[in-house]
Design a protein around this motif. Sequence first.
Motif, short mmCIF file in Angstrom:
data_model
loop_
_atom_site.label_atom_id
_atom_site.label_comp_id
_atom_site.label_asym_id
_atom_site.label_seq_id
_atom_site.Cartn_x
_atom_site.Cartn_y
_atom_site.Cartn_z
N SER A 1 53.63 6.65 29.62
CA SER A 1 52.97 6.37 28.35
C SER A 1 53.93 5.75 27.35
O SER A 1 53.59 4.77 26.67
N VAL A 2 55.14 6.27 27.27
CA VAL A 2 56.13 5.74 26.34
C VAL A 2 56.54 4.33 26.72
O VAL A 2 56.60 3.43 25.87
N VAL A 3 56.81 4.11 28.00
CA VAL A 3 57.23 2.78 28.46
C VAL A 3 56.12 1.77 28.22
O VAL A 3 56.36 0.65 27.75
N THR A 4 54.90 2.15 28.53
CA THR A 4 53.76 1.25 28.34
C THR A 4 53.58 0.93 26.85
O THR A 4 53.36 -0.23 26.49
N ALA A 5 53.70 1.93 26.01
CA ALA A 5 53.55 1.71 24.57
C ALA A 5 54.64 0.80 24.04
O ALA A 5 54.37 -0.11 23.24
N GLN B 1 56.22 -4.72 22.23
CA GLN B 1 56.98 -5.94 22.43
C GLN B 1 56.04 -7.14 22.57
O GLN B 1 56.29 -8.19 21.98
N LEU B 2 54.97 -6.97 23.32
CA LEU B 2 53.99 -8.05 23.48
C LEU B 2 53.35 -8.40 22.14
O LEU B 2 53.15 -9.56 21.81
N ARG B 3 53.04 -7.37 21.37
CA ARG B 3 52.42 -7.57 20.06
C ARG B 3 53.35 -8.35 19.13
O ARG B 3 52.91 -9.17 18.34
N VAL C 1 47.89 -2.82 25.71
CA VAL C 1 48.28 -1.69 26.56
C VAL C 1 47.90 -1.99 28.00
O VAL C 1 48.70 -1.78 28.93
N THR C 2 46.70 -2.50 28.20
CA THR C 2 46.27 -2.87 29.55
C THR C 2 47.16 -3.96 30.11
O THR C 2 47.57 -3.91 31.27
N GLN C 3 47.50 -4.94 29.29
CA GLN C 3 48.38 -6.01 29.75
C GLN C 3 49.75 -5.46 30.11
O GLN C 3 50.34 -5.84 31.13
N ALA C 4 50.28 -4.55 29.31
CA ALA C 4 51.58 -3.95 29.61
C ALA C 4 51.54 -3.17 30.92
O ALA C 4 52.47 -3.25 31.73
N MET C 5 50.44 -2.46 31.15
CA MET C 5 50.31 -1.71 32.40
C MET C 5 50.24 -2.65 33.60
O MET C 5 50.82 -2.39 34.64
N ARG C 6 49.55 -3.75 33.44
CA ARG C 6 49.46 -4.72 34.53
C ARG C 6 50.81 -5.37 34.81
O ARG C 6 51.16 -5.64 35.94
N GLU C 7 51.57 -5.61 33.76
CA GLU C 7 52.91 -6.16 33.95
C GLU C 7 53.78 -5.19 34.75
O GLU C 7 54.49 -5.58 35.66
N LEU C 8 53.72 -3.93 34.38
CA LEU C 8 54.51 -2.92 35.10
C LEU C 8 54.05 -2.79 36.55
O LEU C 8 54.86 -2.62 37.46
#
Length: 99
Positions: free
Chosen positions: A20-24, A29-31, A50-57
């Motif tokens: 959760s912390v890494v995704t946030a 950063q994306l924002r 958040v969804t985009q960050a999760m997909r990147e990970l």
Amino acid sequence: MAEKDIDKLLAMTDSKYRLSVVTAKRALQLRAGAPSVLPVEQRVRTRNLVTQAMRELATGQLTVGTDLMDESRFHQDYVRQRQAQLQAQLNAERERERE
């Protein structure tokens, strides 16, 4: 978290809280304007970062703790970029006043 690759993401970290912390952090950063590592066709069509960050990970192109941007460097770059934007706005306003 409604991401379909949630099990894969949880396996990348030692706990759901760290995920959760890494995704946030990545979403922030994306924002702030960090470039996405996803190809254009895979990017989220909504504004949900958040969804985009999760997909990147989930792609494996970013890994927890190593490939994420250094926060202090990112913050410095962001501050510099923001100051340049504000200076450009100020210069534009001054030009309009001169006219």
